[in-house]
Design an enzyme around this catalytic site. Sequence first.
Site, PDB file in Angstrom:
ATOM      1  N   LYS A  84      -3.770   7.015   4.916  1.00 38.07           N
ATOM      2  CA  LYS A  84      -2.323   6.751   4.923  1.00 38.07           C
ATOM      3  C   LYS A  84      -1.737   7.375   6.191  1.00 38.07           C
ATOM      4  O   LYS A  84      -2.137   8.487   6.585  1.00 38.07           O
ATOM      5  CB  LYS A  84      -1.708   7.380   3.669  1.00 38.07           C
ATOM      6  CG  LYS A  84      -0.245   7.043   3.426  1.00 38.07           C
ATOM      7  CD  LYS A  84       0.232   7.673   2.115  1.00 38.07           C
ATOM      8  CE  LYS A  84       1.673   7.310   1.770  1.00 38.07           C
ATOM      9  NZ  LYS A  84       2.097   7.888   0.478  1.00 38.07           N
ATOM     10  N   SER A 159       4.329   4.513  -2.454  1.00 40.12           N
ATOM     11  CA  SER A 159       4.444   4.322  -1.023  1.00 40.12           C
ATOM     12  C   SER A 159       3.107   4.077  -0.325  1.00 40.12           C
ATOM     13  O   SER A 159       3.094   3.600   0.809  1.00 40.12           O
ATOM     14  CB  SER A 159       5.106   5.552  -0.401  1.00 40.12           C
ATOM     15  OG  SER A 159       4.297   6.699  -0.579  1.00 40.12           O
ATOM     16  N   SER A 183       2.999   7.741  -5.825  1.00 43.18           N
ATOM     17  CA  SER A 183       2.709   6.917  -4.651  1.00 43.18           C
ATOM     18  C   SER A 183       1.248   6.572  -4.446  1.00 43.18           C
ATOM     19  O   SER A 183       0.936   5.759  -3.569  1.00 43.18           O
ATOM     20  CB  SER A 183       3.245   7.597  -3.382  1.00 43.18           C
ATOM     21  OG  SER A 183       4.630   7.407  -3.272  1.00 43.18           O
TER      22      SER A 183
END
Lengths: 519, 506
Positions: A84, A159, A183
Amino acid sequence: MSAMGQAGQPASASAIAESVRAGSTSARSVVEAHLAAIDREDPSLHAFLTVLADDARAGADHVDELVSRGEDPGPLAGVPVALKDNLCTRGVPTTCGSRILEGWLPPYDATVVRRLRAAGALIVGKTNLDEFAMGSSTENSAFGPTLNPHDRSRVPGGSSGGSAAAVASGMVPLALGSDTGGSIRQPAAFCGVVGMKPTYGTVSRYGLIAFASSLDQIGPFATSVVDAALLFDVISGHDPHDSTSLDRPGSRLAEANCPDSAQSVEGLRVGLVRELMDGTDDPVAQMLAKAADALSAAGASVEEVSIPELRYALCAYYLIAPAEASSNLARYDGVRYGLRVDAEDLTSMNSATRAAGFGPEVKRRIMLGTYALSAGYYEAYYGKAQRVRTVIADAFAAAYQRLDALVGATAPTTAFSMGAKVEDPLSMYLSDVCTVASNLAGHPAISVPFGTDEAGMPVGVQVLAPALGEAVMLRVASALERASASLPGIPAAGRASTGRASTGDPAPGRAPGQVGEPA
Amino acid sequence: MGPDDPLELDGRPAPGRAEISEAGVTLDGWEAVVGLEVHCELKTATKLFCGCRNSFGDEPNTNICPVCLGLPGSLPVLNAAAVEMAMRIGTALNCDIRPSSFHRKNYFYPDMPKDYQISQYDEPINVGGWLDLPDGSRVGIVRAHIEEDTGKTTHLGASGRIHGASSSLVDYNRAGVPLVEIVSEPDIRSAEQARAYAAELRGILVATGASDGRMEEGSMRVDANVSVRRVGSDRLGTRCEVKNLNSLRSLGRAIEYEMRRQVDILASGGSVAQETRHFDEVKGMTVAMRSKEEAFDYRYFPEPDLVPLAPDDSWRTRVAASLGEMPAARRARLVELAANASSGPHLEASLSNQVATVVDLGLDDLVVAAISAGIDPSLALARAANEAAANAEAASGLDPSAFATLLGMEAGGKLSATQAKAVLAEMLAHGGDPETIARAKGFEALGDDELARAVREAVSANPAEWERYQAGEEKLAQFFVGQVMKATRGRADGKAVVAELGRLRG
C-alpha cells in the site's frame, strides 16, 4: 500446493516460496509472470500507483543467486508482494494517494519493508489507496479510483483497495495494507480475498505514514488464510523503532494454526455477534448463517451473543481517528518536503499548500478532528470517545471470558457501485460499522471470503479474537475457508482472464443450498 | 554587569536610589509576584526520541534523521538517559517522581518539524518540590517535565523576526533535543529574588550533571510571569509572560521594567492586559507580542506513539543515591570547614561571597584540599575565588594537592603573595607543579639563616635609620624591607623581614 497459475507458475505464496527455495522454480520466472499479469490487468483496474519492475527483477536475481549458492533466501523467497502506498520505500515515491506528498522520496524503508526484503520477498509495486487511508472505496485517491476485479463498475472497498484488487486479480499473491477502521478487512471482503488486521503492536508501524496512530495497524492480504499467516509471521515482531511494538513470542502461526484438519475448531466456543449482523444486507446475513452452521459442523460450539456497546464504536471511531489525523497531518505544511504553493507570507503559504494538496475527505477529517480536540470541546468529544473505547474493550473482554472467538459480517454490504456513496460521507462511514470496534480495542480480526451475493459479488465473514489471539482466530478462519470451498464459487474475476487457479479455489459447480450442511 | 546596575551590588539596590516608576509613581507599597519557567537543555549524548547527536554549534542540519525531522512514517522512541537526567533534576528540587505520560502540543511553526511538540502535560514526571535560596527564602516548584526542543529559525531581512522577513532558514540540529521545563510557584517577590532563584537553579542543574546551564547559548532559557499587587494583598494580579531573557541581568531588568509598567497602569486606574511580552535587550523594555485572545489553542491530547512512563522504585533509588551534593550543601560544608579551621570565632561575612563563587564554579575541591592541609581558610578562599576563578575552566582541572602546596609555600613565607599569584597563573595556563614553576621563575625564597644575615647586613649598613627605628619610628621597617629586597633581588618575604627586625630590636 500443487495448483499452478500463470504460465505454469505456482500460484500461492506458500507454493512459490517452497518451489523457489527448492530450486525448482526461479524467482526471476515468478516475477516475470506477475509483471506480465500487471501489464495485462492493471490498465483496467488501476490497483498500482508505481510498479517496480526493475527492482523486482534485480531482487529475483539475487534470490536465485542465493539459491544457487545453497543459501536460504527466506520464507518468502521469490514471492512478489505489493505495498500500500502509505508504506515508506527508500528512494521510491510514497504518495499516500495525495498530491501533498508530490515529489517526496522517503530516505528510509519501513520496518515491514526491511523484513520483507530480508525474507526474500520481491516488492513489485505500490498500490492505490484512499488519500491518507481515509475512505472505504479507494475513490478518494488523488490519482483516480481502483476498480473491483469482479465487476469493474464497482468499488474494491478501501482504503487498501489497490492491495485488495492486486491480490484478487492475481497480479500478486500477497500484499500489505493498513487497517485503521477496517481498511484491510472491508476491501478484502469486497474483492474476495483474505485480509487480516493483527493485534495492535504486533507489526511495527515504523515507516507507515500515520493516519490515526492509536488505531493504525499493518496487515496482510492473501488468497488463503495460510498465506496471510505466512506473511504475518514475516512482518510481525518487536521493533525498537516503534515504542508501541509488542515483544510477541515468535511462534510460527502459519504452520501451527492453519492445519488441514477438519477438526481444528473442535471444542472452540464461537460467538455470533448480533451487532455485527444487524442491518446487513440479506445476502451477507445468509452467508453469516451458513458460516455459523459450517463452524458448528466442524465441531465448534456456536452461539449468538449480543455486545450492545459495539453500537457506539463507529461514533467513537469517527472522533478519535480524525482527532489523531488532524495532528498527524499537520506536518504537511509546505515547509520541508512535498507540495509547496508559494504565497506572500508563511501562514498563507501553509494554507495555500494544504488547500491545494489535500482532497475533500482529508480536509473534512482534519476539521472534524481539530474541532474535537479544541478547548471547550475536548471533554465532550475526544475525552468521551476515549471512554467509550475503554467501555468497548471491557465489553469484548467480558465476551472473551466465555468465548474463544467472535464471528460477524466484515461489511454490511457487498461491493457497491462506483460513485454511489461519494456524495454522502455518512453512508460511506457506515461501511466501517462492523470493523472499527477491533481497532478501538486493538484486537485482531480477519475477513475470509465466504460465498457471494446473487450478483456474484464476494461476501466476507469476519473472525474476531482477543488481543494476541491470532492463533485461535486463524484456526476459525481456516475452518471457514475450508467450508467456503463447498459454496458456489467466488466468481472468476481476474482469474478467468489470467487462467489462474489457486489453492483454496472453490470447487466449481456446487449449487447454493448444499453449503454448510454437515458432510 | 556594571556599577550602574543597582542589582549588581551584592544583590541589593544601590543606596540612595529612588524607587520611582517611569511615570513618577512610587513603588512603595507594591510588590511583584513572579513565577519563572526555566527551560533547560539536557546534556545527553543523543536526542530525546532518536539517536542523533545532541551537540551545540555543529554545521546546520547535520544532526538530523527521519525521526527528528518528523518525516512521514517516523516514530519517536524515548531516550532513557534523558528520563534519568529529568529524575536527577526532580530529586535535586525535592519533587515527587511520578508515573507520567506524553502529550502532543499542536501549533504550526516552521522550526517544529511535526507541527506539534511532544511534551508532558497533565502527568509530568516531577511534581511539587522546592528550591531554597541563599537568603533563606524558599521558592516552590510546581513541576519539572520533559519535552522536546524545536529547531532554530534565522529570519533574513530587516526585522530579524518572522514578520517582514525576506526569507527564513531553519536548522533542525536542535529539533528533538531533550528539555526539562521547571515551573516555579509564583513565590518570587522581586527582581533580585528572581535572579537569585535563576542563579541557584543554574547551580543545581550543573551539579546534577543534567545541563551546562549556559543562558547565553540558550541551554538554559527563562520566561517570567510577572504581576504586581499591593503589599499585604493575597490576591494575584493579572500577569504578563515575559520572554527573551538571555541572561540573569536581562531577567532582573525585565522584571523591574515590567513591575514599573504595571504599577503605572494600576496606579493610574487602568488594568493590566494578560499578554505575552518580548524583552528588548537594547531598549531595556518589554513589548507586547500577543494577547490572551491571540493565544494558541494547543489542542493537547495524549501522544499515541509513546507509552506511559513509570520509573520503578529501584531506578528512583539509584538516581537519588548517585546524586552528588547540591550547591547549598556544598556551601554549608565549606563555611563549616572554614569556620572550624579559622582562628577567629566566626567566619567573616565577606567570605560568604567567596564561598558562593567557589561553589558556583565548582572549585570546592581546591579549597577543601588547602584547608585540610592547614592553610588559613581566608587565604584558601581568596586564592580560589579570585585568582583561580579568573580562569575557572582551567581551575576546575587543577590538582587540588598542587593548589594546597602552592598556598603552603605562600603561607610559609617561601613565596610572597605576588609571587604566589604569578605561580598560580602559570599553573592554570600551562600546568606544572608549584615548586618547579617557582624555581624556574627564580622565586625561591630565602632560607631563615640567609634572611637573618641579609637583615643584619642591612641594619649595620644603615645605622642612622636603625637608630630611628629602634626609637619607635615604625615606618622605617619598610625602608629595611626595601633594602633587604634589593640585596636579595626580591627573594625575601616582606613579613619575615619585619619579624626579624622586631626580633633584633628586642
